[in-house]
Design a protein around this motif. Structure first.
Motif, PDB file in Angstrom:
ATOM      1  N   LYS A 202      33.916  43.443  46.532  1.00  0.00           N
ATOM      2  CA  LYS A 202      33.663  43.613  47.889  1.00  0.00           C
ATOM      3  C   LYS A 202      35.550  43.423  48.408  1.00  0.00           C
ATOM      4  CE  LYS A 202      29.542  43.444  49.839  1.00  0.00           C
ATOM      5  NZ  LYS A 202      28.670  42.880  50.585  1.00  0.00           N
ATOM      6  N   LYS A 203      35.991  41.828  47.801  1.00  0.00           N
ATOM      7  CA  LYS A 203      36.948  41.440  48.360  1.00  0.00           C
ATOM      8  C   LYS A 203      38.133  42.302  47.605  1.00  0.00           C
ATOM      9  CE  LYS A 203      35.991  36.146  48.958  1.00  0.00           C
ATOM     10  NZ  LYS A 203      35.922  35.061  48.122  1.00  0.00           N
ATOM     11  N   LYS A 204      37.675  42.881  46.608  1.00  0.00           N
ATOM     12  CA  LYS A 204      38.989  43.846  46.886  1.00  0.00           C
ATOM     13  C   LYS A 204      39.570  44.870  46.853  1.00  0.00           C
ATOM     14  CE  LYS A 204      40.109  43.782  41.613  1.00  0.00           C
ATOM     15  NZ  LYS A 204      39.909  44.083  40.496  1.00  0.00           N
ATOM     16  N   GLU A 205      37.948  44.696  47.644  1.00  0.00           N
ATOM     17  CA  GLU A 205      38.476  46.695  47.934  1.00  0.00           C
ATOM     18  C   GLU A 205      38.960  46.412  49.611  1.00  0.00           C
ATOM     19  OE1 GLU A 205      34.580  49.091  49.791  1.00  0.00           O
ATOM     20  OE2 GLU A 205      34.454  48.713  48.028  1.00  0.00           O
ATOM     21  N   GLU A 206      38.590  45.253  50.351  1.00  0.00           N
ATOM     22  CA  GLU A 206      38.701  44.802  51.274  1.00  0.00           C
ATOM     23  C   GLU A 206      40.610  44.735  51.679  1.00  0.00           C
ATOM     24  OE1 GLU A 206      37.097  41.245  52.546  1.00  0.00           O
ATOM     25  OE2 GLU A 206      34.453  42.581  53.249  1.00  0.00           O
ATOM     26  N   LYS A 207      40.913  43.548  50.278  1.00  0.00           N
ATOM     27  CA  LYS A 207      42.243  43.462  50.416  1.00  0.00           C
ATOM     28  C   LYS A 207      43.365  44.558  49.692  1.00  0.00           C
ATOM     29  CE  LYS A 207      42.041  38.754  48.976  1.00  0.00           C
ATOM     30  NZ  LYS A 207      42.593  37.926  47.372  1.00  0.00           N
TER      31      LYS A 207
END
Length: 136
Positions: free
Chosen positions: A108-113
């Motif tokens: 999720k963090k990778k997708e948001e970044k």
């Protein structure tokens, strides 16, 4: 009352919850198999024992060395090995779930970044080109 139940049952959250419970049950079976069939035998080899059959007889009728199921038929036993097995299963299961949640959070963090770059409209591109030409 029937109308309210229909609205409740057809609401998206209820369906998501039902799918989650079904998939969770299936995943629980997979994790139990991993723990019981793959990890616990390795732990048993490392300690030269099968924890699930370790017990202390609480009666003179029960002889040491019998499998736990047979020993329970003969009399009361303190099945501490079975308890250790259950605790280890829980710890391994909790660790696997922790790794899954950690993996999902990192995805999720990778997708948001890394948002997908939005291509500017044609008129903005044209104005940018004109600006660049005027600078030259």
């Amino acid at each position: 009352m029937l109308k309210e139940f229909k609205e409740f049952a057809l609401r998206g959250n209820v369906m998501d919850l039902a799918v989650g419970v079904i998939i969770g049950g299936a995943f629980g079976t997979i994790v139990n198999s991993i723990v019981n069939d793959l990890i616990m035998p390795l732990i048993g080899i490392a300690f030269q024992a099968d924890f699930s059959n370790l017990y202390v007889p609480l009666s003179d009728k029960v002889a040491k060395g019998l499998p736990l199921a047979e020993a329970k038929k003969l009399g009361p036993v303190f099945a501490w090995g079975n308890f250790v097995t259950v605790v280890l299963n829980f710890a391994i299961l909790a660790f696997i779930i922790f790794l899954m949640v950690k993996g999902m959070n990192s995805l999720k963090k990778k997708e948001e970044k890394s948002p997908t770059p939005v291509e500017p409209p044609a008129d903005v591109k044209l104005l940018t080109e004109i600006r660049d030409l005027l600078k030259k």
